[in-house]
Design a protein around this motif. Sequence first.
Motif, PDB file in Angstrom:
ATOM      1  N   GLU A  16      63.705 -53.935 -13.122  1.00  0.00           N
ATOM      2  CA  GLU A  16      63.457 -52.510 -12.872  1.00  0.00           C
ATOM      3  C   GLU A  16      63.076 -51.802 -14.164  1.00  0.00           C
ATOM      4  O   GLU A  16      63.314 -52.305 -15.260  1.00  0.00           O
ATOM      5  CB  GLU A  16      64.680 -51.851 -12.233  1.00  0.00           C
ATOM      6  CG  GLU A  16      66.003 -52.043 -12.951  1.00  0.00           C
ATOM      7  CD  GLU A  16      66.181 -51.230 -14.212  1.00  0.00           C
ATOM      8  OE1 GLU A  16      65.542 -50.167 -14.349  1.00  0.00           O
ATOM      9  OE2 GLU A  16      66.956 -51.669 -15.075  1.00  0.00           O
ATOM     10  N   ALA A  17      62.504 -50.615 -14.011  1.00  0.00           N
ATOM     11  CA  ALA A  17      62.161 -49.753 -15.145  1.00  0.00           C
ATOM     12  C   ALA A  17      62.562 -48.327 -14.807  1.00  0.00           C
ATOM     13  O   ALA A  17      62.480 -47.914 -13.647  1.00  0.00           O
ATOM     14  CB  ALA A  17      60.657 -49.823 -15.444  1.00  0.00           C
ATOM     15  N   LEU A  22      65.614 -39.241 -17.195  1.00  0.00           N
ATOM     16  CA  LEU A  22      66.126 -37.998 -16.627  1.00  0.00           C
ATOM     17  C   LEU A  22      65.281 -37.528 -15.453  1.00  0.00           C
ATOM     18  O   LEU A  22      65.728 -36.697 -14.660  1.00  0.00           O
ATOM     19  CB  LEU A  22      66.148 -36.905 -17.697  1.00  0.00           C
ATOM     20  CG  LEU A  22      66.926 -37.193 -18.980  1.00  0.00           C
ATOM     21  CD1 LEU A  22      66.857 -35.995 -19.916  1.00  0.00           C
ATOM     22  CD2 LEU A  22      68.372 -37.568 -18.675  1.00  0.00           C
ATOM     23  N   ALA A  23      64.053 -38.022 -15.375  1.00  0.00           N
ATOM     24  CA  ALA A  23      63.125 -37.588 -14.330  1.00  0.00           C
ATOM     25  C   ALA A  23      62.347 -38.791 -13.805  1.00  0.00           C
ATOM     26  O   ALA A  23      62.169 -39.788 -14.502  1.00  0.00           O
ATOM     27  CB  ALA A  23      62.158 -36.540 -14.874  1.00  0.00           C
ATOM     28  N   GLY A  24      61.877 -38.646 -12.567  1.00  0.00           N
ATOM     29  CA  GLY A  24      61.063 -39.687 -11.969  1.00  0.00           C
ATOM     30  C   GLY A  24      61.889 -40.764 -11.293  1.00  0.00           C
ATOM     31  O   GLY A  24      63.121 -40.772 -11.350  1.00  0.00           O
ATOM     32  N   PRO A  25      61.211 -41.681 -10.623  1.00  0.00           N
ATOM     33  CA  PRO A  25      61.897 -42.727  -9.867  1.00  0.00           C
ATOM     34  C   PRO A  25      62.407 -43.843 -10.770  1.00  0.00           C
ATOM     35  O   PRO A  25      62.037 -43.939 -11.948  1.00  0.00           O
ATOM     36  CB  PRO A  25      60.780 -43.264  -8.961  1.00  0.00           C
ATOM     37  CG  PRO A  25      59.542 -43.110  -9.801  1.00  0.00           C
ATOM     38  CD  PRO A  25      59.739 -41.814 -10.542  1.00  0.00           C
ATOM     39  N   VAL A  26      63.264 -44.677 -10.225  1.00  0.00           N
ATOM     40  CA  VAL A  26      63.512 -45.993 -10.803  1.00  0.00           C
ATOM     41  C   VAL A  26      62.598 -46.931 -10.028  1.00  0.00           C
ATOM     42  O   VAL A  26      62.481 -46.833  -8.805  1.00  0.00           O
ATOM     43  CB  VAL A  26      64.995 -46.408 -10.719  1.00  0.00           C
ATOM     44  CG1 VAL A  26      65.502 -46.487  -9.292  1.00  0.00           C
ATOM     45  CG2 VAL A  26      65.231 -47.728 -11.434  1.00  0.00           C
ATOM     46  N   THR A  27      61.906 -47.795 -10.750  1.00  0.00           N
ATOM     47  CA  THR A  27      60.864 -48.630 -10.158  1.00  0.00           C
ATOM     48  C   THR A  27      61.197 -50.097 -10.391  1.00  0.00           C
ATOM     49  O   THR A  27      61.569 -50.479 -11.501  1.00  0.00           O
ATOM     50  CB  THR A  27      59.498 -48.300 -10.785  1.00  0.00           C
ATOM     51  OG1 THR A  27      59.229 -46.916 -10.593  1.00  0.00           O
ATOM     52  CG2 THR A  27      58.389 -49.126 -10.159  1.00  0.00           C
ATOM     53  N   ALA A  28      61.074 -50.899  -9.362  1.00  0.00           N
ATOM     54  CA  ALA A  28      61.337 -52.332  -9.495  1.00  0.00           C
ATOM     55  C   ALA A  28      60.137 -53.125  -9.026  1.00  0.00           C
ATOM     56  O   ALA A  28      59.340 -52.665  -8.199  1.00  0.00           O
ATOM     57  CB  ALA A  28      62.570 -52.730  -8.685  1.00  0.00           C
ATOM     58  N   CYS A  66      52.512 -63.945  -5.041  1.00  0.00           N
ATOM     59  CA  CYS A  66      52.677 -62.644  -4.396  1.00  0.00           C
ATOM     60  C   CYS A  66      53.541 -61.775  -5.305  1.00  0.00           C
ATOM     61  O   CYS A  66      54.237 -62.282  -6.188  1.00  0.00           O
ATOM     62  CB  CYS A  66      53.307 -62.763  -3.008  1.00  0.00           C
ATOM     63  SG  CYS A  66      54.848 -63.687  -2.948  1.00  0.00           S
ATOM     64  N   PHE A  67      53.457 -60.473  -5.100  1.00  0.00           N
ATOM     65  CA  PHE A  67      54.278 -59.537  -5.858  1.00  0.00           C
ATOM     66  C   PHE A  67      54.551 -58.311  -5.012  1.00  0.00           C
ATOM     67  O   PHE A  67      53.828 -58.007  -4.055  1.00  0.00           O
ATOM     68  CB  PHE A  67      53.616 -59.145  -7.183  1.00  0.00           C
ATOM     69  CG  PHE A  67      52.375 -58.298  -7.032  1.00  0.00           C
ATOM     70  CD1 PHE A  67      52.450 -56.905  -7.025  1.00  0.00           C
ATOM     71  CD2 PHE A  67      51.120 -58.886  -6.890  1.00  0.00           C
ATOM     72  CE1 PHE A  67      51.313 -56.120  -6.888  1.00  0.00           C
ATOM     73  CE2 PHE A  67      49.973 -58.114  -6.744  1.00  0.00           C
ATOM     74  CZ  PHE A  67      50.069 -56.725  -6.750  1.00  0.00           C
ATOM     75  N   GLY A  68      55.613 -57.601  -5.351  1.00  0.00           N
ATOM     76  CA  GLY A  68      55.947 -56.356  -4.678  1.00  0.00           C
ATOM     77  C   GLY A  68      56.461 -55.348  -5.692  1.00  0.00           C
ATOM     78  O   GLY A  68      57.109 -55.736  -6.669  1.00  0.00           O
ATOM     79  N   VAL A  69      56.154 -54.090  -5.474  1.00  0.00           N
ATOM     80  CA  VAL A  69      56.616 -53.006  -6.356  1.00  0.00           C
ATOM     81  C   VAL A  69      57.167 -51.896  -5.478  1.00  0.00           C
ATOM     82  O   VAL A  69      56.579 -51.567  -4.439  1.00  0.00           O
ATOM     83  CB  VAL A  69      55.477 -52.460  -7.236  1.00  0.00           C
ATOM     84  CG1 VAL A  69      55.974 -51.312  -8.109  1.00  0.00           C
ATOM     85  CG2 VAL A  69      54.876 -53.566  -8.107  1.00  0.00           C
ATOM     86  N   SER A  70      58.300 -51.325  -5.881  1.00  0.00           N
ATOM     87  CA  SER A  70      58.923 -50.264  -5.081  1.00  0.00           C
ATOM     88  C   SER A  70      59.525 -49.191  -5.980  1.00  0.00           C
ATOM     89  O   SER A  70      60.153 -49.506  -6.993  1.00  0.00           O
ATOM     90  CB  SER A  70      60.008 -50.860  -4.187  1.00  0.00           C
ATOM     91  OG  SER A  70      60.625 -49.851  -3.418  1.00  0.00           O
ATOM     92  N   HIS A  71      59.328 -47.934  -5.611  1.00  0.00           N
ATOM     93  CA  HIS A  71      59.976 -46.796  -6.257  1.00  0.00           C
ATOM     94  C   HIS A  71      61.171 -46.353  -5.415  1.00  0.00           C
ATOM     95  O   HIS A  71      61.077 -46.297  -4.181  1.00  0.00           O
ATOM     96  CB  HIS A  71      59.032 -45.590  -6.357  1.00  0.00           C
ATOM     97  CG  HIS A  71      57.770 -45.826  -7.123  1.00  0.00           C
ATOM     98  ND1 HIS A  71      57.747 -46.137  -8.468  1.00  0.00           N
ATOM     99  CD2 HIS A  71      56.468 -45.765  -6.730  1.00  0.00           C
ATOM    100  CE1 HIS A  71      56.495 -46.256  -8.867  1.00  0.00           C
ATOM    101  NE2 HIS A  71      55.701 -46.036  -7.837  1.00  0.00           N
TER     102      HIS A  71
END
Length: 200
Positions: A16-17, A22-28, A66-71
Amino acid sequence: MLKKFKSSFSVAGTDEAGRGCLAGPVTAAAVLLPRNFRHVLLNDSKKTSLKNRNILKNEIERRAVCFGVSHVFMDEIDEINILNASILAMHRAIEKLSNCPEHILVDGNRFKPYKNVSHDCIIKGDGKYLCIAAASILAKTHRDAYMEKIHEEFPMYNWKQNKGYPTLEHRAAIREFGITKYHRKSFRLLPEQLELTFDS
């Protein structure tokens, strides 16, 4: 040096990133690489330049099995806390894989089982295993792109530069302008945590 996870079965890496922002989503992201995947530039995203991250993003997305990204966005982070939101983002990224992996390598030391798939948590795994490093690159680049997009809506916070992290500049802007719909209200946004106004 990054290595492959030696296994006879399919292994996906996930990372994850934005957990400390403090702002915005956590993204994996979750990535299943082909067995012969190598790239001289691939490393932990925190140790990779912007130019090389963008090169790697294109290569990983082109060559991955394959890959997947999610917020996971701010309201969910505030509701379930950042640890649970980070794990949820990784689960959702894995869910997007067109091939379900037989094993998952997770960066860090906390995870919840995904369905009936076995997993290992690897501390600093993004600097140890190719598939986790690839996931870290995708998580970072996709999240950065999102922060650059919402920067246009609220340029005073300079998210295109600080990406929502708690820099002195970001906190000075919060102090001056208050908070936005993109800020995580469950976080300590200012050291003194004054009562903040909400700007919709």
